[in-house]
Scaffold this active site. Sequence first.
Site, PDB file in Angstrom:
ATOM      1  N   HIS A 266       0.620  -0.940   0.067  1.00  0.00           N
ATOM      2  CA  HIS A 266       0.035  -0.054  -0.178  1.00  0.00           C
ATOM      3  C   HIS A 266       1.078   0.993  -0.227  1.00  0.00           C
ATOM      4  O   HIS A 266       0.789   2.535  -0.717  1.00  0.00           O
ATOM      5  CB  HIS A 266      -1.232  -0.279   0.873  1.00  0.00           C
ATOM      6  CG  HIS A 266      -1.334   1.008   1.151  1.00  0.00           C
ATOM      7  ND1 HIS A 266      -3.012   1.344   1.326  1.00  0.00           N
ATOM      8  CD2 HIS A 266      -1.491   2.074   2.262  1.00  0.00           C
ATOM      9  CE1 HIS A 266      -3.733   2.323   1.165  1.00  0.00           C
ATOM     10  NE2 HIS A 266      -2.586   2.959   1.687  1.00  0.00           N
ATOM     11  N   GLU A 267       1.501   1.758   0.870  1.00  0.00           N
ATOM     12  CA  GLU A 267       2.624   2.493   1.012  1.00  0.00           C
ATOM     13  C   GLU A 267       3.320   3.019  -0.416  1.00  0.00           C
ATOM     14  O   GLU A 267       4.385   3.756  -0.811  1.00  0.00           O
ATOM     15  CB  GLU A 267       3.451   2.571   1.799  1.00  0.00           C
ATOM     16  CG  GLU A 267       2.606   2.557   3.419  1.00  0.00           C
ATOM     17  CD  GLU A 267       1.596   3.641   3.727  1.00  0.00           C
ATOM     18  OE1 GLU A 267       1.655   4.197   2.670  1.00  0.00           O
ATOM     19  OE2 GLU A 267       0.354   3.184   4.300  1.00  0.00           O
ATOM     20  N   HIS A 270       1.722   5.103  -2.331  1.00  0.00           N
ATOM     21  CA  HIS A 270       1.840   6.360  -2.263  1.00  0.00           C
ATOM     22  C   HIS A 270       3.139   6.459  -3.138  1.00  0.00           C
ATOM     23  O   HIS A 270       3.448   7.566  -3.815  1.00  0.00           O
ATOM     24  CB  HIS A 270       1.880   6.611  -1.430  1.00  0.00           C
ATOM     25  CG  HIS A 270       0.887   6.079  -0.498  1.00  0.00           C
ATOM     26  ND1 HIS A 270      -1.031   7.312  -1.234  1.00  0.00           N
ATOM     27  CD2 HIS A 270      -0.777   5.584   0.561  1.00  0.00           C
ATOM     28  CE1 HIS A 270      -1.387   7.048  -0.741  1.00  0.00           C
ATOM     29  NE2 HIS A 270      -1.995   6.148   0.494  1.00  0.00           N
ATOM     30  N   GLU A 296      -4.586   8.053  -3.125  1.00  0.00           N
ATOM     31  CA  GLU A 296      -5.390   6.964  -2.391  1.00  0.00           C
ATOM     32  C   GLU A 296      -5.662   5.723  -3.530  1.00  0.00           C
ATOM     33  O   GLU A 296      -5.502   4.682  -3.546  1.00  0.00           O
ATOM     34  CB  GLU A 296      -6.172   7.377  -1.287  1.00  0.00           C
ATOM     35  CG  GLU A 296      -6.632   6.154  -1.146  1.00  0.00           C
ATOM     36  CD  GLU A 296      -5.835   5.920   0.112  1.00  0.00           C
ATOM     37  OE1 GLU A 296      -5.674   4.275   0.940  1.00  0.00           O
ATOM     38  OE2 GLU A 296      -4.592   6.097   0.804  1.00  0.00           O
TER      39      GLU A 296
END
Length: 503
Positions: A266-267, A270, A296
């Site tokens: 997930h990170e 980003h 997001e």
Amino acid sequence: MATEATAENTTYEEFLGKVKRISNVQNAAGILGWDQEVVMPEGGTPARSQQRSALSAISHELLTDDEMGELLDELESEDLDDEQAAVVREVRREYERATRVPGELVEEISRTTSEALPKWKKAREEDDFSIFAPTLEKLVELEREYADHIDPDKDPYEVLFEEYEPYLGIDTAEETLAELRDELVPLIEDVRESDVELATPFEGTYDAETQEELSRDVLDTLGYDWDRGRLDTAPHPFSSGTQFDARVTTRFDESDPLGALMSTVHEFGHATYTQGLPDDQYGTPLGQARDLTVHESQSRVWENNVGRSRAFWENFLPLVQERFADANGVPVDEMYQAANRVYEDNLIRVEADELTYHMHIVVRFEIEKALIRGEIEVDEVPELWNDKYEEYLGVRPDTDADGCLQDIHWSHGSFGYFPTYSLGSVLAAQLYAKADEDIDDLDGQIRAGEFDDFHDWLTENIHEYGCLYTTDDLIEHATGESFTAEYFLDYVTEKYGALYDLE
């Protein structure tokens, strides 16, 4: 004409120099924030709060000085190209909001959020909401005051939401979240009533050191640029930085190695967005990410559409088996199931599955709206939080640490932020559907561990534009359609219908 063109260019260059100075001050403050959450000793808070407050004041003063206003006014009447006009548009929006807010209030908010962080940490560690409650009450008051300065005639929560998503509109957020709640709650109920039991191959204890090695494996696999980033741990996973230094953090639970792994993916999403922003536009809006819905979408498209796909696990499972001996012999189908299992009793948003995740968002969205609008008091939050979890998720937290204290965002003063999590997830599915249409055998490429074409598609359609387009225009440019929840709802209905053998 040459003289006029030179004057115009000089005005814009002078303006751009000021914009870059503001950006550098803000980026320096960002590094101090990262340091506070990751490595700063506990006793550093008094000095750090003053440091960050000073940088917030400097940034505010630079943005709101008379000369900036004069330059903006001059440039409004100039014949600017599309890129210059976009920079002026973005700075004008920030300038108009900032000039309405007293510098003293900006400093007080920054100082209070710095002091709030250790109080939130302590309250969470000790499972004692009363430790954080007075600070939360003060933050709510400050944010109401902030919103009132910007537009006293507008819903204060809408004003704060526009801080994070200025272009899609609060109506879009409310309608989308209502649509997700209405469609997902019955689907979640069908899943829970299903007789299908998905595999749970990880039932032992997995040390943090080996989990970190696996997190580095997945970052390598996906193409993280280590020359411009690093991996650390934090109480709440996050990514921050610029295209030259985009850092990621994760956290480890020794009973749940998949949690840290998916958090890292997930990170990564980003960070790879940040790393994909154009180098030559650093310090300007064209070198900055397009607000939080789009940001997001980049993390969720990698975490869910890629990282939870069967194709991904066909490629990545051997690395998991190298790190964890008890994963040897586990078939791909079981790992795929484990990555997509819908939890019966999940209380933590960052550990939630794709379906129940959005109910976590709805709960906080409804509560923080009520707080900012003055419809509830801070001391009502824990009980109201637990009631809503029971209503929407069928589970009631036993502790505030697992309830209203689980997320860090309120300690940052981030009210209006949470809807962008669901908006981003919805957009991720829309973007992935278009990428799948444009890229030859995207599923096969993921299965082979080849991510360059997908990286390139995201860069060419999202990353390289920075803030050139507004959010709605960027979505239209990338997908040929307006923002819609249709792709996300179709995706989860098909995926979880197959996993849980739903009719």
